[in-house]
Design a protein around this motif. Structure first.
Motif, PDB file in Angstrom:
ATOM      1  N   TYR A   1       0.831  -1.212   0.000  1.00  0.00           N
ATOM      2  CA  TYR A   1       0.000   0.000   0.000  1.00  0.00           C
ATOM      3  C   TYR A   1       0.858   1.251   0.000  1.00  0.00           C
TER       4      TYR A   1
ATOM      5  N   ILE B   1       5.233  -0.386   9.605  1.00  0.00           N
ATOM      6  CA  ILE B   1       4.378  -1.196  10.464  1.00  0.00           C
ATOM      7  C   ILE B   1       5.175  -2.418  10.907  1.00  0.00           C
TER       8      ILE B   1
ATOM      9  N   ARG C   1       4.147   2.084  13.460  1.00  0.00           N
ATOM     10  CA  ARG C   1       2.950   1.373  13.902  1.00  0.00           C
ATOM     11  C   ARG C   1       3.361  -0.025  14.356  1.00  0.00           C
TER      12      ARG C   1
ATOM     13  N   TYR D   1     -10.821  -0.261  15.071  1.00  0.00           N
ATOM     14  CA  TYR D   1     -10.314   0.201  13.775  1.00  0.00           C
ATOM     15  C   TYR D   1     -10.849  -0.695  12.652  1.00  0.00           C
TER      16      TYR D   1
ATOM     17  N   GLU E   1      -9.089  -8.262   3.136  1.00  0.00           N
ATOM     18  CA  GLU E   1      -7.766  -8.183   2.509  1.00  0.00           C
ATOM     19  C   GLU E   1      -7.858  -8.912   1.170  1.00  0.00           C
TER      20      GLU E   1
HETATM   21  C1  LIG Z   1      -3.206  -4.110   6.530  1.00  0.00           C
HETATM   22  C2  LIG Z   1      -1.929  -3.829   5.901  1.00  0.00           C
HETATM   23  C3  LIG Z   1      -1.357  -2.551   5.972  1.00  0.00           C
HETATM   24  C4  LIG Z   1      -2.015  -1.409   6.704  1.00  0.00           C
HETATM   25  O1  LIG Z   1      -3.176  -1.006   6.117  1.00  0.00           O
HETATM   26  P1  LIG Z   1      -4.009   0.173   6.790  1.00  0.00           P
HETATM   27  O2  LIG Z   1      -5.243   0.264   5.975  1.00  0.00           O
HETATM   28  O3  LIG Z   1      -3.155   1.392   6.724  1.00  0.00           O
HETATM   29  O4  LIG Z   1      -4.270  -0.211   8.215  1.00  0.00           O
HETATM   30  C5  LIG Z   1      -0.161  -2.330   5.333  1.00  0.00           C
HETATM   31  N1  LIG Z   1       0.472  -3.313   4.649  1.00  0.00           N
HETATM   32  C6  LIG Z   1      -0.046  -4.538   4.558  1.00  0.00           C
HETATM   33  C7  LIG Z   1       0.691  -5.570   3.793  1.00  0.00           C
HETATM   34  C8  LIG Z   1      -1.256  -4.848   5.188  1.00  0.00           C
HETATM   35  O5  LIG Z   1      -1.749  -6.080   5.110  1.00  0.00           O
END
Ligand SMILES: *Cc1c(COP(=O)(O)O)cnc(C)c1O
Ligand code: SF4
Length: 337
Positions: free
Chosen positions: A107, A160, A191, A281, A324
């Motif tokens: 993302y 993250i 994060r 969330y 997802e």
């Molecule tokens: C869930 C996820 C994120 C974070 O997504 P947000 O919508 O910002 O919470 C980032 N990278 C990956 C691979 C994810 O699965």
């Protein structure tokens, strides 16, 4: 110092608790006074993905109740050995999105680091239960390849820490990683996706609180709690400590059949989270991973539940219902208020 007398590094109390987690299905059934009829299935399924559950979490389960919503999340069942078509080892397309060892860049603006394969608990529905952590271990070279990748891309503002569970790492190793990330000028936010404060509240040590509190990063801690019964006084105290470090506290849950698939349970979860200082969330649709089919809630039931939840809670207590999807530019939001 006399040679050969170097002190063995002392384990902190949370590490002792982590090491003392229950891994034998017979012991779990015994503690909860459940019948031996659960044992063969538990043993068979634990061969695919071992049982692991800390005693502090077991203490929140109801004895003699095989349907306890906390037990359901950790007890291996024979169901896991049957995997219907459509359930895959890599359900969310993580392996193709691996940009460098341990870096998942799916993302815009943020990357996810799988910093360890270890977790305080083994959740039976885990979408990474088949993840190849050996291949994706960024720690092997002291995070070098991961750090180089992030440093070379100025569009990345947020890292993250995920896994596995990043809070299975010692405070020393976490500090090494965070200090290295702080040297990358375009990063602004850190994060941490973790279930450990729920499993072992003692994990929120003074050192960890200081590490987050003194960091130049704005920090966000995303907990993973699926049921209000998971939140006891010790968990609330852990959240208070994290908030004291300046972290924003959010929660993600997974919608799980037999655990939290009714509006009352989800509403009580949101309220208990808010009382503890945590904002709901995400509510994730189950990732279709091999061995987890018995947890699935179909999309039309999920949307119905979601409408019922939205009709009774203030908007800020309704998490985004999300899916997802491999290859999509963001999580697909099926509903939000
Ligand atoms: C869930 C996820 C994120 C974070 O997504 P947000 O919508 O910002 O919470 C980032 N990278 C990956 C691979 C994810 O699965
Ligand atoms: S804590 Fe998270 S990563 Fe670890 S087993 Fe549970 S769902 Fe999977």
């Amino acid at each position: 110092m006399i040679p050969g007398t170097a002190p063995i590094p002392k384990l902190s109390s949370w590490q002792t608790e982590q090491a003392a987690a229950v891994t034998d299905p017979a012991e779990l059934l015994n503690v909860l006074e459940l019948g031996a009829e659960w044992l063969p299935g538990a043993r068979a399924a634990a061969k695919l993905f071992p049982l692991r559950v800390p005693t502090a979490y077991i203490a929140r389960m109801r004895p003699r109740d095989p349907n306890d919503p906390l037990l359901r999340q950790v007890l291996p069942l024979l169901d896991e050995t049957r995997s219907p078509p459509g359930y895959l080892a890599d359900a969310v397309g993580d392996q193709p999105a691996m940009a460098a060892p341990g870096v998942i860049h799916k993302y815009a603006g943020r990357v996810l680091l799988t910093v360890t394969g270890a977790c305080a608990v083994h959740c039976r529905y885990c979408f990474r239960r088949h993840f190849n952590y050996a291949e994706a271990n960024p720690a092997a070279d002291h995070w070098r390849a991961a750090l180089d990748y992030i440093a070379a891309d100025c569009t990345i503002e947020e890292v993250i820490l995920s896994g596995g569970d990043p809070l299975s790492l010692s405070d020393r190793r976490l500090a090494d990683l965070i200090f290295a990330l702080e040297k990358i000028p375009h990063l602004r936010r850190l994060r941490i996706h973790t279930r450990t404060p729920v499993m072992i509240p003692a994990r929120i040590t003074d050192e960890l609180v200081a590490l987050l509190g003194n960091s130049r990063f704005a920090s966000v801690v995303v907990l993973h709690i699926n049921h209000a019964n998971e939140i006891d006084a010790a968990v609330r105290a852990a959240v208070v400590r994290l908030r004291g470090a300046g972290a924003t506290l959010l929660n993600q849950s997974v919608l799980l059949r037999g655990v939290n698939d009714d509006a009352d349970t989800l509403a009580r979860l949101s309220e208990a989270l808010f009382d503890a200082g945590v904002i709901p969330y995400y509510l994730h649709m189950l990732d279709k991973v091999q061995g987890a089919a018995h947890f699935d809630v179909d999309e039309s039931s999920a949307r119905r539940l979601y409408a019922a939840l939205s009709a009774r809670l203030p908007g800020y207590l309704v998490p985004r219902l999300a899916q997802e999807t491999a290859g999509a530019p963001h999580k697909l939001v099926l509903g939000h208020t």
